[in-house]
Design an enzyme around this catalytic site. Sequence first.
Site, short mmCIF file in Angstrom:
data_model
loop_
_atom_site.label_atom_id
_atom_site.label_comp_id
_atom_site.label_asym_id
_atom_site.label_seq_id
_atom_site.Cartn_x
_atom_site.Cartn_y
_atom_site.Cartn_z
N TYR A 152 0.85 -1.19 0.00
CA TYR A 152 0.00 0.00 0.00
C TYR A 152 0.88 1.23 0.00
O TYR A 152 1.87 1.29 0.74
CB TYR A 152 -0.90 -0.01 1.24
CG TYR A 152 -1.73 1.24 1.44
CD1 TYR A 152 -1.46 2.09 2.51
CD2 TYR A 152 -2.76 1.58 0.57
CE1 TYR A 152 -2.23 3.23 2.71
CE2 TYR A 152 -3.53 2.73 0.77
CZ TYR A 152 -3.25 3.55 1.84
OH TYR A 152 -3.99 4.70 2.03
N ASP A 247 9.36 2.67 -1.05
CA ASP A 247 8.37 3.35 -0.21
C ASP A 247 8.69 3.01 1.25
O ASP A 247 8.31 1.95 1.74
CB ASP A 247 6.96 2.92 -0.60
CG ASP A 247 5.93 3.60 0.28
OD1 ASP A 247 4.71 3.40 0.04
OD2 ASP A 247 6.32 4.31 1.23
N LYS A 275 5.26 9.39 8.34
CA LYS A 275 5.13 8.89 9.71
C LYS A 275 6.20 9.43 10.66
O LYS A 275 6.15 10.58 11.07
CB LYS A 275 5.09 7.35 9.68
CG LYS A 275 3.86 6.80 8.90
CD LYS A 275 3.83 5.29 8.87
CE LYS A 275 2.79 4.76 7.91
NZ LYS A 275 1.42 4.82 8.43
P1 KE4 Z 1 -0.33 8.52 4.46
O1 KE4 Z 1 -0.90 9.22 3.23
O2 KE4 Z 1 -1.41 7.75 5.22
O3 KE4 Z 1 0.48 9.44 5.36
O4 KE4 Z 1 0.75 7.44 3.94
C1 KE4 Z 1 0.34 6.48 3.00
C2 KE4 Z 1 1.28 5.30 3.08
C3 KE4 Z 1 2.26 5.16 2.11
N1 KE4 Z 1 3.14 4.14 2.15
C4 KE4 Z 1 3.09 3.22 3.13
C5 KE4 Z 1 4.09 2.09 3.13
C6 KE4 Z 1 2.11 3.31 4.15
O5 KE4 Z 1 2.08 2.36 5.13
C7 KE4 Z 1 1.19 4.37 4.13
C8 KE4 Z 1 0.09 4.50 5.17
N2 KE4 Z 1 -0.02 3.43 6.11
C9 KE4 Z 1 -1.32 3.24 6.69
C10 KE4 Z 1 -1.29 2.06 7.66
N3 KE4 Z 1 -0.66 0.92 7.17
C11 KE4 Z 1 -1.82 4.47 7.35
C12 KE4 Z 1 -3.04 4.31 8.21
C13 KE4 Z 1 -4.22 4.98 7.62
O6 KE4 Z 1 -4.42 4.90 6.40
O7 KE4 Z 1 -4.97 5.59 8.42
#
Ligand code: KE4
Length: 435
Positions: A152, A247, A275
């Site tokens: 993701y 990523d 994060k």
């Molecule tokens: P954000 O747009 O949520 O800051 O980041 C997206 C993203 C991109 N790449 C990786 C590897 C990620 O894990 C994420 C976001 N992770 C999720 C949980 N696995 C965020 C939680 C949520 O969507 O509320």
Amino acid sequence: MTSSPPAAFSQAKSTAAFEAARRRMPGGVNSPARAFGAVGGTPLFIERANGPWLFDIDGNQLIDYIGSWGPMILGHAHPVVMEAVQQAASRGTSFGAPTEGESELAELIVDMVPSIEKLRLVNSGTEATMSAIRLARGATGRDKVIKFAGNYHGHVDSLLVAAGSAAATLGVPDSPGVTAGTSQDTVILEHNDLPAIQSAFAQFDGEIAAVILEPIVGNMGCVPPEPGYLQAVRELCSQHGSILIFDEVMTGFRVAAGGAQQLYGITPDLTTLGKIVGGGLPVGVYGGRTDLMDQVLPAGKVFQAGTLSGNPLATAAGIATLKMLRDEPPYQTLDQLGQQLGDGLSRAAARAGIEHQVQRVGSMLTLFFNSQPVRNWTDADRCDRQRFADYFWGMIRHGVYMPCSQFEALFFSATHTPELIEQTIDVAADVLAAL
Ligand code: KE4
């Protein structure tokens, strides 16, 4: 030793709050991961947090294994981070003009992640991956991007795709609103499958702008790379003139100061971060080779912009966090705690006669309810989702807040102690035995 019986676990206030929230926000949340969709029931509304602890509005106190989905590696409300944010706020919250804090954070990132020579600060991991993809396409003049099932990268249209028919490896939209035109340039493959990526490069030779992957996948649960896989992907990208994007939104500063690329000794062309880099405030980063980053407006022609990018409060939190991680790296301690937790959860599941896998890198870990190791999404999809949901609710009722999906990694912080880990294991032993 078994865990002490839980104090009365109540959700009366969270239930009322959830009702109110659902009246004004889709599903009552501002991100679906928080809605408890995978485990059912009502999400806990959090009032405050400190160190390893969450306190919800019903007065429940919980050991936190989400850590805001990764950012809180130093624990909640760290005094140094809080002071930095309060100091920044006293000078104003946003100027729409450059600040020295952005350069200070950029220097820290470049110092800690050597493959990043230049970078752009944005506001989320999604913005980071979206921008990195656009840059890779602009720099190569190619359209196609390879991604992997179970990885993701945020809600980027071109990456919200599912595997198409078995024959074609071209993606199909995985969400209403994502057009066929957008997903047709996304090639989606099985993770950890070298022959698949080799044949994709052969099939689309000269058309692949980039390969994007989570070097250690967290978004199907914790799935480390197979031995040699990352190096092989690196070599394929180099051979075909494609951009390798790591990523590391989740793994950056989590598994090592320099992220997964430091752990496995691989140099990507571009890296995305999020994060931890914002210390709990909204920061995303994309960065890498100077020759690529200098193609981003206004140095180059690839457009990307953001009103709040490099926000002074967010950069203050990020600077405070990265300085502590650089100067007193917690990774050895986190790895020891992870070993203790992983071994304990596995012992508890085994004693309960439950088929399981524990997969871990440092302080990101997943207890899979699966009889076989999880190497890719096909494996992950065989997990016992209901058993996970029952385990989740058993743990939370005993004051342990695990991620609310089998397909998420758990995280813990430098404020978690061996005693808290032992307490978690005791709770898990009781909960798993009762499943
Ligand atoms: P954000 O747009 O949520 O800051 O980041 C997206 C993203 C991109 N790449 C990786 C590897 C990620 O894990 C994420 C976001 N992770 C999720 C949980 N696995 C965020 C939680 C949520 O969507 O509320």
